[in-house]
Motif scaffolding. Structure first.
Motif, PDB file in Angstrom:
ATOM      1  N   TYR A  34       3.393  -2.655   2.158  1.00 23.78           N
ATOM      2  CA  TYR A  34       2.346  -1.829   1.560  1.00 23.78           C
ATOM      3  C   TYR A  34       1.437  -2.690   0.687  1.00 23.78           C
ATOM      4  O   TYR A  34       1.911  -3.510  -0.098  1.00 23.78           O
ATOM      5  N   TYR A  63      -2.119  -2.125  -5.783  1.00 27.29           N
ATOM      6  CA  TYR A  63      -2.205  -2.892  -7.033  1.00 27.29           C
ATOM      7  C   TYR A  63      -1.621  -2.091  -8.170  1.00 27.29           C
ATOM      8  O   TYR A  63      -1.611  -0.859  -8.140  1.00 27.29           O
ATOM      9  N   CYS A  78      -3.425   0.719 -10.053  1.00 24.78           N
ATOM     10  CA  CYS A  78      -3.876   1.860  -9.243  1.00 24.78           C
ATOM     11  C   CYS A  78      -3.436   3.165  -9.908  1.00 24.78           C
ATOM     12  O   CYS A  78      -2.265   3.341 -10.216  1.00 24.78           O
ATOM     13  N   VAL A 132      -2.616   6.668  -5.870  1.00 23.80           N
ATOM     14  CA  VAL A 132      -2.022   6.561  -4.537  1.00 23.80           C
ATOM     15  C   VAL A 132      -0.858   5.560  -4.485  1.00 23.80           C
ATOM     16  O   VAL A 132       0.194   5.848  -3.938  1.00 23.80           O
ATOM     17  N   CYS A 133      -1.057   4.400  -5.085  1.00 27.34           N
ATOM     18  CA  CYS A 133      -0.011   3.368  -5.016  1.00 27.34           C
ATOM     19  C   CYS A 133       1.335   3.810  -5.594  1.00 27.34           C
ATOM     20  O   CYS A 133       2.362   3.670  -4.925  1.00 27.34           O
ATOM     21  N   HIS A 159      -8.844   0.674  -1.678  1.00 28.34           N
ATOM     22  CA  HIS A 159      -8.083   0.000  -0.611  1.00 28.34           C
ATOM     23  C   HIS A 159      -7.486   1.034   0.336  1.00 28.34           C
ATOM     24  O   HIS A 159      -7.200   2.159  -0.072  1.00 28.34           O
TER      25      HIS A 159
HETATM   26 NI    NI Z   1      -3.701   2.161  -4.778  1.00 30.41          NI
END
Ligand code: NI
Length: 203
Positions: free
Chosen positions: A75, A78, A81, A84-85, A169
């Motif tokens: 995956y 960062y 983030c 989402v991350c 991203h």
């Molecule tokens: Ni992210």
């Protein structure tokens, strides 16, 4: 045209028709489960992934070659983030926990798209809040760029105010086979159970 040549042509036409039918059903089947695109269905060996040599959260150099023989969950994201991350890494961690013993066959890898801020020290703090086996990788911006391009990951740094910026991203979780080749990817809405099912099929 001789009768034999005519029979040959008819045979060819039938064979071509069958091939088109098989291809069409394959495209339909693959696009039906949402895990693979039309382009990939048409291309039997999608060129997603590739070698990398990056630095982990303990400052050690890690290369893709050392993970051969195991499955990889890869995956890109960062640590700064906002949404989402962390969600994706939680899903990845939940999948690993659900796998139990099988998780030994899987290397979960997080590759930063923000190497300026994601130092090994920063990655260490971040990885600890997810899963003990998570390999978090950073490196020189050109090395990170190469890895992101190999995985066809879109990365775009937003306007910065000093050290404060977002990095746009793409958010795919890649499952790579024991040979290091692309197996499939998951979109952010994939459940841990769906990921586990896909991994179990490869164990
Ligand atoms: Ni992210």
């Amino acid at each position: 045209m001789s009768p034999a040549a005519r029979r040959g042509l008819v045979f060819l036409a039938i064979a071509a028709g069958l091939l088109v039918g098989v291809l069409a059903s394959e495209i339909w089947r693959r696009s039906g489960d949402g895990s693979s695109s039309l382009a990939q269905a048409l291309s039997p060996s999608p060129t997603i992934g590739g070698p990398f040599a990056l630095v982990d959260q303990n400052g050690r150099t890690r290369t893709s070659a050392e993970f051969r023989g195991k499955l990889m969950l890869v995956y890109f994201g960062y640590t700064y983030c906002p949404d989402v991350c962390p969600t994706e890494l939680q899903t990845m961690s939940a999948a690993l926990d659900l796998l139990g013993e099988g998780a030994r066959e899987v290397v979960p890898i997080f590759i930063t798209v923000d190497p300026e801020r994601d130092t090994p020290e920063q990655l260490k703090l971040y990885a600890e809040s997810f899963h003990p086996s998570l390999v978090a990788l950073t490196g020189a911006p050109d090395r990170i760029g190469e890895a992101a391009r190999a995985y066809k990951v879109y990365v775009s740094k937003g306007k910065a105010t000093g050290d404060d910026y977002l990095v746009d991203h793409s958010s795919y979780l890649f499952l790579m086979g024991r040979d290091g080749r692309y197996a499939q990817h998951f979109l952010p809405n994939a459940t841990p159970e769906a990921i586990v099912a896909a991994i179990k099929a490869k164990l």
